[in-house]
Write a protein that holds these residues in place. Structure first.
Motif, mmCIF file in Angstrom:
data_model
loop_
_atom_site.group_PDB
_atom_site.id
_atom_site.type_symbol
_atom_site.label_atom_id
_atom_site.label_comp_id
_atom_site.label_asym_id
_atom_site.label_seq_id
_atom_site.Cartn_x
_atom_site.Cartn_y
_atom_site.Cartn_z
ATOM 1 N N UNK A 108 0.792 -1.216 0.000
ATOM 2 C CA UNK A 108 0.000 0.000 0.000
ATOM 3 C C UNK A 108 0.829 1.274 0.000
ATOM 4 N N UNK A 109 2.151 1.167 -0.049
ATOM 5 C CA UNK A 109 2.997 2.359 0.026
ATOM 6 C C UNK A 109 3.233 3.000 -1.344
ATOM 7 N N UNK A 110 3.091 2.235 -2.410
ATOM 8 C CA UNK A 110 3.333 2.760 -3.747
ATOM 9 C C UNK A 110 2.245 2.255 -4.698
ATOM 10 N N UNK A 111 2.139 2.904 -5.835
ATOM 11 C CA UNK A 111 1.318 2.379 -6.929
ATOM 12 C C UNK A 111 2.062 2.589 -8.242
ATOM 13 N N UNK A 112 1.854 1.651 -9.163
ATOM 14 C CA UNK A 112 2.532 1.672 -10.460
ATOM 15 C C UNK A 112 1.541 2.037 -11.538
ATOM 16 N N UNK A 113 2.016 2.836 -12.492
ATOM 17 C CA UNK A 113 1.173 3.327 -13.574
ATOM 18 C C UNK A 113 1.897 3.076 -14.886
ATOM 19 N N UNK A 114 1.180 2.517 -15.856
ATOM 20 C CA UNK A 114 1.713 2.389 -17.205
ATOM 21 C C UNK A 114 1.206 3.535 -18.060
ATOM 22 N N UNK A 115 2.085 4.484 -18.369
ATOM 23 C CA UNK A 115 1.730 5.639 -19.191
ATOM 24 C C UNK A 115 2.398 5.451 -20.547
ATOM 25 N N UNK A 116 1.611 4.991 -21.527
ATOM 26 C CA UNK A 116 2.210 4.669 -22.816
ATOM 27 C C UNK A 116 3.163 3.511 -22.652
ATOM 28 N N UNK A 117 4.437 3.713 -23.034
ATOM 29 C CA UNK A 117 5.435 2.653 -22.889
ATOM 30 C C UNK A 117 6.313 2.860 -21.657
ATOM 31 N N UNK A 118 5.966 3.821 -20.811
ATOM 32 C CA UNK A 118 6.757 4.116 -19.621
ATOM 33 C C UNK A 118 6.066 3.542 -18.384
ATOM 34 N N UNK A 119 6.889 3.081 -17.445
ATOM 35 C CA UNK A 119 6.403 2.592 -16.153
ATOM 36 C C UNK A 119 6.792 3.601 -15.080
ATOM 37 N N UNK A 120 5.778 4.149 -14.405
ATOM 38 C CA UNK A 120 6.023 5.119 -13.346
ATOM 39 C C UNK A 120 5.576 4.532 -12.013
ATOM 40 N N UNK A 121 6.433 4.716 -10.998
ATOM 41 C CA UNK A 121 6.112 4.262 -9.647
ATOM 42 C C UNK A 121 5.960 5.499 -8.772
ATOM 43 N N UNK A 122 4.794 5.633 -8.135
ATOM 44 C CA UNK A 122 4.461 6.799 -7.319
ATOM 45 C C UNK A 122 4.248 6.373 -5.877
ATOM 46 N N UNK A 123 4.548 7.285 -4.974
ATOM 47 C CA UNK A 123 4.254 7.037 -3.566
ATOM 48 C C UNK A 123 2.761 7.226 -3.313
ATOM 49 N N UNK A 124 2.191 6.306 -2.532
ATOM 50 C CA UNK A 124 0.772 6.418 -2.200
ATOM 51 C C UNK A 124 0.558 7.582 -1.241
ATOM 52 N N UNK A 125 -0.385 8.467 -1.523
ATOM 53 C CA UNK A 125 -0.653 9.565 -0.586
ATOM 54 C C UNK A 125 -1.107 9.015 0.756
ATOM 55 N N UNK A 126 -0.605 9.629 1.821
ATOM 56 C CA UNK A 126 -1.055 9.226 3.155
ATOM 57 C C UNK A 126 -2.450 9.768 3.384
ATOM 58 N N UNK A 127 -3.248 9.016 4.110
ATOM 59 C CA UNK A 127 -4.629 9.419 4.356
ATOM 60 C C UNK A 127 -4.662 10.658 5.240
#
Length: 898
Positions: A108-127
């Motif tokens: 639950x600390x990160x989420x991954x996003x596929x934007x086109x051919x790129x893979x981006x890993x973002x930190x999950x916002x704290x509640x």
């Protein structure tokens, strides 16, 4: 009349496009419906739509593992972060590109996003509200890593169970293994070998095996092994990910559209383009089930946490299915209309809504649950009108196939069909309040046809109009029928009078819709020039009018050469309806606005925006000039060309066929409102639009809603007042400052449900009449509504009934004089009392059955006699006289149920 209506629910559409999602507990299913998200509770059998909306259709959504944060992304890459439990949008963000894959990590600390051919890993916002190192922190979106190695769009993203590694599948025929953070000795790995794009890739439960599924129906199993010499069985190369097994689904020409894998049970579900899905047990690749669940592509499939329920979505036919594979039964099976809705009607009890559409189907929706409970398919062409009989058990529909049909909503069957002497298509309908007579108008004939419901015979044809009859409506007393026609006239008929002539009311343009005020004293008419006219029935004099052209006009299609203000097609109301008390009129047309007018003053009270979804034509006021090219609007040009799938570009329609495939769209859908209707209680209204069946309600308060609150009213002060009232009642003293009534009023002013129930259940039954008698009238609706809900939800049967009896005994006259205001609360009480009666009836019938069974076995014996008789039966021994007991003497036992 209250006019603060808010969006409540979206019915008629269960799935559009994007991915489906189960909540972490597996009881709810989230489905994207255009630019909104609907939540289907599969245990409680209810559904609701989240209040926020995107600017375009939603492509991807995912929930954090705790189930508190929902991230939704639309076609343009714009995301909304939502507190799922509170249904509140927290933050808006743009990924600056189309998102094709989205997944939260198991931690639950990160989420991954596929934007086109790129893979981006973002930190999950704290509640919001959680503390980190003693400080409250809320960081909306922080980019952790941005990786690029694929050569085409990423199709799916999966995390390892420890959240250290990621697995991506892409259209470039490969899958790749990534690490979330750089790790010593690890290099990103490419898994190549498929001949078509990889649809999905998964880790197994131990993370020692990877499965990849490609579009051509190939399933590869990968393991981290060394290559060995076949003769010496020695290692001849280093260990790396290698294909150890290949399996194929063998579905002829069908392609794999989607897949889902449940690692704990090794179940793989695959959806194909021919509407079939297969359920396989890995690693042996044993097929457990293969079933056809749709007539078109299965676009998405997902599995709940326990692995018992499979959810399927098909965008072509708007289908949503949840299947329990072990029992081979449907948990949920819903489908929206294939074509635009033409008409709708509230049932007289306000619990159901009926919709009729161009696909020839009639659907009955349950307002409380949000589900379609029955679909009628007997009509062979578009259904243009529908209306309930007064009691609500009979529904009448008119269709372009030339028939009027009557439906029994208890047995769900078509019990009567009405037709004209010549072949006609019917576009309007009106039912006599008594249910004895039905009238219909046609665009092919200028006459109004009148049938008897009992016999099915044509009684009369009302002649007088010189153009097609567009709308009909009966007065509440059934004495008058009003008709509107394209000949610029409104006619009021006395159906049951001796002479059936009528005096025309002349207007300046074609009549689109007519409506009777509930008291039958006034008629409203909507015309093609955007005017609303109000006429007196008694003396045929116009009482007022509204110019609605400026109010309703709005929105511009991408192909329009004119501005929204000058577009003529949006400047009229197709359907109008009076409110329950007759003080307001609701109007909708071919635009994104629904207007609510005050009849007395002719002023606009409120304007509701149906949709802000720019994927639909007519929602934008101003178009971007850069989207206009030499070849026409960019939105209508297929710019993908050879880059898109070949099957999507093939036109399978027959030459010269106008309709072709019912699900195919060669143009963008346009926003329009085809029908509106008020609930009988006046607390809600619904609108049939391009987006679906929109329900607006006054009872949508999900958040904390205090009433007349001041600083002295707190939970602690309410409980202190309640304790003081208990002490005064125990000591039989009169404390005017601290009474049960004061505690109850304070609880209603704070309006916290748990606290209200504590106070409510603490009041002694002997004090209920005294408390109810002294309740101020301003709190009566709230008290009545609370008691009705308590009667449905709590087990205190007699206690709740005492409250209901005291309320109607003390304030019955007040409720009767304000029936229209308290209609919702009175219906809730009626429903609660009916439920109690049904439960008691069921219980008494069961007890009666048990007693009859016991009385049918009246063998009364003494225990000594029983043992002696048993010995006699088994050993043929004689029973001594001193042990024989007369059946009528002594204490005995019943033989039967104990």
């Amino acid at each position: 009349m209250k006019t603060d209506f808010k969006f409540s629910n979206l019915l008629g559409t269960v799935y559009r496009k994007g991915n489906l999602l189960f909540t972490p507990d597996g009881t709810c299913l989230l489905s994207p419906v255009g630019n909104r998200v609907s939540v289907f509770d599969l245990v409680q059998n209810t559904s609701y739509t989240l209040p926020f909306s995107h600017r375009t259709n939603i492509d991807r959504l995912d929930l954090s593992p705790k189930g508190n944060l929902l991230l939704t992304v639309d076609e343009n890459g714009r995301a909304i972060l939502t507190n799922f439990q509170r249904r509140i949008a927290i933050h808006h963000f743009s990924f600056k590109g189309r998102v094709s894959a989205l997944k939260f990590s198991p931690s639950g600390r990160h989420f991954a996003v596929g934007v086109g051919r790129r893979l981006q890993i973002w930190q999950t916002p704290s509640t919001p509200g959680t503390e980190t190192n003693g400080e409250i922190e809320f960081a909306p979106f922080v980019l952790h890593r941005d990786l690029a190695a694929h050569f085409d769009n990423i199709e799916s993203v999966e995390w390892s169970s420890d959240s250290r590694f990621l697995l991506t599948a892409a259209k470039d025929l490969t899958a790749r293994v990534w690490s979330m953070d750089p790790e010593e000795g690890f290099e990103p790995t490419t898994l190549a070998g498929h001949r078509q794009g990889v649809v999905a890739a998964y880790f197994n439960a131990t993370q020692e095996v990877i499965y990849t599924v490609s579009q051509d129906g190939a399933l590869f199993r990968w393991e981290y092994v060394t290559k060995k010499d076949e003769e010496t069985m020695e290692d001849i190369s280093d260990a790396r990910w290698r294909i150890v097994k290949k399996d194929f689904f063998m579905q002829n020409d069908a392609k794999v559209n989607c897949a889902a894998f449940h690692a704990q049970t090794n179940l793989l579900v695959v959806g194909f383009s021919n509407g079939l899905f297969g359920l396989y047990d890995l690693p042996e690749f044993n097929m457990i089930h293969q079933l056809s669940v749709s007539q078109s592509n299965i676009d998405v499939v997902t599995i709940n946490k326990s692995g018992e329920w499979l959810a399927f979505g098909s965008s072509k036919h708007g289908q949503l299915l949840v299947w329990e594979w072990q029992s081979e039964s449907y948990i949920l099976k819903q489908q929206g209309h294939l074509d635009s809705m033409n008409a709708l009607a509230y049932s007289p009890d306000g619990q159901r809504i009926v919709t009729a559409a161009d696909d020839g189907k009639i659907k009955v929706w349950d307002v409380k649950s949000g589900f379609c409970i029955v679909t009628f398919t007997e009509h062979t062409s578009g259904v243009t009108a529908c209306q309930f009989a007064k009691k609500g058990n009979v529904l009448f529909t008119a269709s372009l196939d030339g028939s009027i049909r009557a439906w029994d909503l208890i047995r769900y069957r078509n019990f009567r069909t009405f037709t004209a002497p010549s072949r006609l298509s019917f576009s309007s309908l009106a039912v006599d309040p008594s249910g004895e007579v039905i009238c219909a108008g046609s665009p092919d004939s200028f006459d109004i046809h009148v049938w008897s419901v009992q016999t099915g015979q044509l009684l009369d044809q009302l002649s007088g109009h010189e153009g097609p009859v567009s709308s009909l409506s009966f007065a509440a007393d059934g004495n008058h029928l009003v008709s509107g026609s394209w000949d610029h006239t409104v006619r009021i008929w006395s159906i049951f009078g001796r002479s059936q002539t009528s005096e025309p009311l002349q207007l300046m343009s074609d009549i689109l819709s007519v409506a009777f005020r509930p008291d039958g004293q006034q008629v409203a008419a909507s015309t093609l020039d955007g005017q609303l006219s109000f006429w007196s029935v008694e003396d045929a004099v116009q009482q007022g009018g509204v110019d609605g052209r400026r109010d309703v006009s709005g929105g511009r299609r991408v192909s329009d050469r004119r501005t929204a203000a000058n577009a003529a097609g949006t400047k009229s109301f197709n359907r109008i309806t009076y409110s329950a008390d007759g003080s307001c009129i609701l109007a909708g047309g071919n635009s994104k606005y629904i207007c609510l007018y005050d009849v007395g003053t002719g002023s606009l009270i409120k304007k509701f925006t149906v949709s802000v979804n720019t994927s639909i034509d007519g929602t934008q006021e101003i178009l971007n000039s850069r989207d206009m090219t030499e070849a026409g609007p960019r939105a209508l040009i297929d710019e993908t060309g050879e880059a898109s799938d070949h099957d999507d570009r093939v036109d399978s329609t027959l030459p010269g066929a106008r309709r072709g495939d019912a699900g195919a769209r060669t143009t963008r859908p346009e926003i329009r409102v085809t029908s509106v209707d008020f609930a009988p209680t006046g607390r809600a209204f619904c609108a049939a639009s391009t987006e679906g069946l929109l329900v607006y309600s006054l009872d949508t308060d999900f958040i904390f809603d205090p009433y007349d609150l001041d600083i002295t009213i707190t939970p602690s002060s309410i409980l202190a007042t309640l304790d003081a009232a208990k002490e005064a009642a125990a000591s039989n003293t009169v404390d005017e400052e601290n009474t049960f009534l004061k505690a109850l009023i304070m609880a209603f002013r704070l309006n916290e449900q748990k606290l209200l129930r504590v106070v409510y259940e603490a009041i002694p039954p002997s004090d209920i009449p005294h408390v109810v008698r002294s309740v101020p009238s301003v709190y009566l609706p709230r008290l009545l509504r609370f008691v009705a809900h308590a009667a449905e939800e709590t087990p205190h049967l007699e206690f709740n009934l005492m409250w209901i009896e005291s309320l109607f005994g003390s304030h019955g006259r007040y409720f009767k004089d304000n029936t229209g205001t308290f209609a919702t609360e009175l219906r809730a009480v009626q429903r609660a009392v009916d439920d109690i009666r049904e439960n008691l009836k069921r219980l008494t019938e069961k007890n009666l059955y048990d007693l009859n069974y016991l009385l049918s076995k009246p063998i009364l014996e003494n225990k000594k006699t029983s043992s002696a008789l048993l010995a006699m039966e088994t050993e043929d021994a004689e029973v001594p006289d001193d042990q024989m007991v007369d059946a009528d003497e002594g204490d005995g036992d019943w033989v039967g149920f104990e």
